[in-house]
Scaffold this motif. Structure first.
Motif, PDB file in Angstrom:
ATOM      1  N   PRO A   1      32.729  78.467  27.321  1.00  0.00           N
ATOM      2  CA  PRO A   1      33.791  77.447  27.237  1.00  0.00           C
ATOM      3  C   PRO A   1      33.211  76.071  27.560  1.00  0.00           C
ATOM      4  N   PRO A   2      33.695  74.989  26.952  1.00  0.00           N
ATOM      5  CA  PRO A   2      34.846  74.904  26.048  1.00  0.00           C
ATOM      6  C   PRO A   2      34.509  75.060  24.579  1.00  0.00           C
ATOM      7  N   TRP A   3      33.266  75.507  24.255  1.00  0.00           N
ATOM      8  CA  TRP A   3      32.901  75.659  22.843  1.00  0.00           C
ATOM      9  C   TRP A   3      33.289  77.032  22.315  1.00  0.00           C
ATOM     10  N   ALA A   4      33.378  78.006  23.205  1.00  0.00           N
ATOM     11  CA  ALA A   4      33.839  79.330  22.780  1.00  0.00           C
ATOM     12  C   ALA A   4      35.308  79.267  22.390  1.00  0.00           C
ATOM     13  N   ARG A   5      35.723  80.161  21.507  1.00  0.00           N
ATOM     14  CA  ARG A   5      37.110  80.185  21.047  1.00  0.00           C
ATOM     15  C   ARG A   5      38.052  80.441  22.220  1.00  0.00           C
ATOM     16  N   PRO A   6      39.039  79.581  22.453  1.00  0.00           N
ATOM     17  CA  PRO A   6      39.965  79.801  23.577  1.00  0.00           C
ATOM     18  C   PRO A   6      40.913  80.956  23.299  1.00  0.00           C
ATOM     19  N   PRO A   7      41.213  81.765  24.299  1.00  0.00           N
ATOM     20  CA  PRO A   7      42.096  82.919  24.108  1.00  0.00           C
ATOM     21  C   PRO A   7      43.560  82.507  24.007  1.00  0.00           C
ATOM     22  N   GLY A   8      44.386  83.442  23.548  1.00  0.00           N
ATOM     23  CA  GLY A   8      45.796  83.161  23.327  1.00  0.00           C
ATOM     24  C   GLY A   8      46.736  83.846  24.294  1.00  0.00           C
TER      25      GLY A   8
ATOM     26  N   PRO B   1      47.966  83.934  28.592  1.00  0.00           N
ATOM     27  CA  PRO B   1      47.883  83.069  29.776  1.00  0.00           C
ATOM     28  C   PRO B   1      46.775  83.445  30.747  1.00  0.00           C
ATOM     29  N   ALA B   2      46.648  84.727  31.083  1.00  0.00           N
ATOM     30  CA  ALA B   2      45.643  85.129  32.079  1.00  0.00           C
ATOM     31  C   ALA B   2      44.234  84.820  31.586  1.00  0.00           C
ATOM     32  N   ALA B   3      43.967  85.158  30.326  1.00  0.00           N
ATOM     33  CA  ALA B   3      42.633  84.913  29.777  1.00  0.00           C
ATOM     34  C   ALA B   3      42.357  83.419  29.645  1.00  0.00           C
ATOM     35  N   LEU B   4      43.372  82.648  29.289  1.00  0.00           N
ATOM     36  CA  LEU B   4      43.171  81.204  29.146  1.00  0.00           C
ATOM     37  C   LEU B   4      42.936  80.555  30.499  1.00  0.00           C
ATOM     38  N   ARG B   5      43.607  81.041  31.536  1.00  0.00           N
ATOM     39  CA  ARG B   5      43.352  80.495  32.875  1.00  0.00           C
ATOM     40  C   ARG B   5      41.902  80.755  33.280  1.00  0.00           C
ATOM     41  N   ASP B   6      41.397  81.957  33.027  1.00  0.00           N
ATOM     42  CA  ASP B   6      39.990  82.250  33.322  1.00  0.00           C
ATOM     43  C   ASP B   6      39.068  81.340  32.515  1.00  0.00           C
ATOM     44  N   TYR B   7      39.412  81.125  31.270  1.00  0.00           N
ATOM     45  CA  TYR B   7      38.631  80.262  30.377  1.00  0.00           C
ATOM     46  C   TYR B   7      38.550  78.845  30.955  1.00  0.00           C
ATOM     47  N   LEU B   8      39.700  78.301  31.359  1.00  0.00           N
ATOM     48  CA  LEU B   8      39.733  76.940  31.892  1.00  0.00           C
ATOM     49  C   LEU B   8      39.039  76.853  33.246  1.00  0.00           C
ATOM     50  N   THR B   9      39.107  77.922  34.024  1.00  0.00           N
ATOM     51  CA  THR B   9      38.381  77.956  35.294  1.00  0.00           C
ATOM     52  C   THR B   9      36.885  77.856  35.046  1.00  0.00           C
ATOM     53  N   GLU B  10      36.414  78.552  34.005  1.00  0.00           N
ATOM     54  CA  GLU B  10      34.987  78.490  33.693  1.00  0.00           C
ATOM     55  C   GLU B  10      34.604  77.130  33.122  1.00  0.00           C
ATOM     56  N   VAL B  11      35.510  76.489  32.400  1.00  0.00           N
ATOM     57  CA  VAL B  11      35.242  75.128  31.936  1.00  0.00           C
ATOM     58  C   VAL B  11      34.996  74.218  33.131  1.00  0.00           C
ATOM     59  N   HIS B  12      35.851  74.367  34.148  1.00  0.00           N
ATOM     60  CA  HIS B  12      35.716  73.499  35.321  1.00  0.00           C
ATOM     61  C   HIS B  12      34.506  73.870  36.156  1.00  0.00           C
ATOM     62  N   GLU B  13      34.251  75.149  36.294  1.00  0.00           N
ATOM     63  CA  GLU B  13      33.136  75.597  37.136  1.00  0.00           C
ATOM     64  C   GLU B  13      32.372  76.690  36.412  1.00  0.00           C
ATOM     65  N   PRO B  14      31.334  76.329  35.642  1.00  0.00           N
ATOM     66  CA  PRO B  14      30.542  77.342  34.947  1.00  0.00           C
ATOM     67  C   PRO B  14      30.010  78.376  35.928  1.00  0.00           C
ATOM     68  N   GLY B  15      29.956  79.618  35.477  1.00  0.00           N
ATOM     69  CA  GLY B  15      29.524  80.695  36.349  1.00  0.00           C
ATOM     70  C   GLY B  15      30.645  81.595  36.782  1.00  0.00           C
ATOM     71  N   PHE B  16      31.919  81.211  36.490  1.00  0.00           N
ATOM     72  CA  PHE B  16      33.047  82.106  36.737  1.00  0.00           C
ATOM     73  C   PHE B  16      32.750  83.420  35.999  1.00  0.00           C
ATOM     74  N   PRO B  17      33.017  84.637  36.551  1.00  0.00           N
ATOM     75  CA  PRO B  17      33.994  84.915  37.607  1.00  0.00           C
ATOM     76  C   PRO B  17      33.454  84.988  39.025  1.00  0.00           C
ATOM     77  N   ARG B  18      32.277  84.386  39.297  1.00  0.00           N
ATOM     78  CA  ARG B  18      31.822  84.374  40.691  1.00  0.00           C
ATOM     79  C   ARG B  18      32.775  83.583  41.572  1.00  0.00           C
TER      80      ARG B  18
END
Length: 317
Positions: free
Chosen positions: A182-189, A191-208
């Motif tokens: 993320p944010p170049w990977a296709r965003p999911p459709g 809510p739970a997956a999109l929240r994880d996606y945006l978390t990784e955008v903010h802090e690469p390395g999620f789900p640590r």
């Protein structure tokens, strides 16, 4: 020469302020910048762009004929929806109905079930950003308007066009490239997956990361998402549900955005940093129309006054 040395010293001061780790910290490796550091680096970039722009203007005055030829280059369709280059803060209409975010999410989900537009690579955004100097002699900030459109091709290559004040600044073609991050990977459709996606955008390395993304962090990731993707109905519904479930956004009523569109305003204050975020959503589809960030207190070091708009992004389909 002295002016350039002073500029370099200010840049070094900004870099030191943006550094998330002090010089006396123990062993450390690369890590994501916090919100204050990100804003410091953005400020540095914008300040550099202003200085470069002033030098270009100086040189251009010595070559007026060439300048006129360059400024004649425009891109049809990119200059539509004009707005003020030095915007004042937006204000919701007095007495207008304030729709809860849950209701916006419900509407967006209903539209997604019926079909609606599909996710599309690339984005189209008009933005206004303060270019700030720092220090006791700092001048009042300059607002830089910019319009950017990114179009992807099926082979993974893309074209990026940038305008300022309705004039073409640059057009660049990038070779085919893909990323699964993320944010170049296709965003999911969902809510739970999109929240994880945006978390990784903010802090690469999620789900640590263990702590959930905060409201401010979520809002700070939106430009990265929406500059790279034009959301479809499913993704808009997922994002509206994520926003509704985050908390910290209060409904303020109807507002007209900088492109003349009617939306619902949702506000988030950050008392420690003296910033106010205003998110503007289409009340029927949940589409993000704009995001405004303004200062709520004077910042003398940057010649900023309470009520100054630090940045505004308006996304278009």
């Amino acid at each position: 020469m002295t002016d350039h040395l002073d500029d370099d010293r200010r840049d070094l001061d900004l870099l030191r302020a943006a550094n998330p780790v002090s010089a006396t910290s123990g062993p450390w490796r690369d890590r994501p910048l916090n919100a204050v550091a990100e804003r410091g680096l953005n400020q540095l970039l914008h300040t550099t762009r202003v200085r470069a722009r002033r030098r270009v203007v100086f040189w251009a005055e010595a070559a007026a004929v060439a300048l006129a030829a360059v400024l004649a280059l425009t891109v049809p369709g990119l200059g539509a929806g004009s707005a003020t280059a030095a915007p004042s803060a937006l204000h919701p209409r007095a007495g207008s109905a304030a729709l809860p975010l849950d209701r916006i999410a419900d509407r967006a989900e209903a539209l997604a079930r019926d079909g609606g537009p599909r996710l599309r690579e690339g984005g189209h955004v008009q933005s206004w950003s303060l270019a700030m100097d720092s220090g006791p002699d700092a001048e009042r900030p300059v607002t830089l308007p910019e319009e950017r459109e990114v179009r992807w091709r099926s082979d993974g290559s893309r074209t990026e066009r940038v305008e300022s004040d309705g004039k073409l600044v640059g057009e660049r073609v990038y070779p085919p490239s893909r990323s699964d991050a993320p944010p170049w990977a296709r965003p999911p459709g969902t809510p739970a997956a999109l929240r994880d996606y945006l978390t990784e955008v903010h802090e690469p390395g999620f789900p640590r990361r263990t702590a959930p993304v905060t409201t401010q962090q979520l809002l700070d990731t939106l430009p990265q998402l929406l500059d790279n993707w034009t959301l479809g109905a499913r993704e808009r519904a997922a994002l509206a549900r994520v926003l509704a479930g985050t908390g910290g956004l209060r409904a303020e009523g109807t507002v007209t955005d900088r492109l003349g569109r009617t939306g619902q305003a949702y506000v988030h204050d950050t008392p420690d940093e003296h910033l106010r975020y205003m998110l503007i959503l289409d009340p029927d589809s949940g589409e993000v129309l704009g995001l405004e960030v303004l200062f709520t207190r004077d910042q003398p070091d940057f010649a900023v006054r309470a009520g100054d708009v630090m940045s505004y992004d308006a996304w278009r389909r």
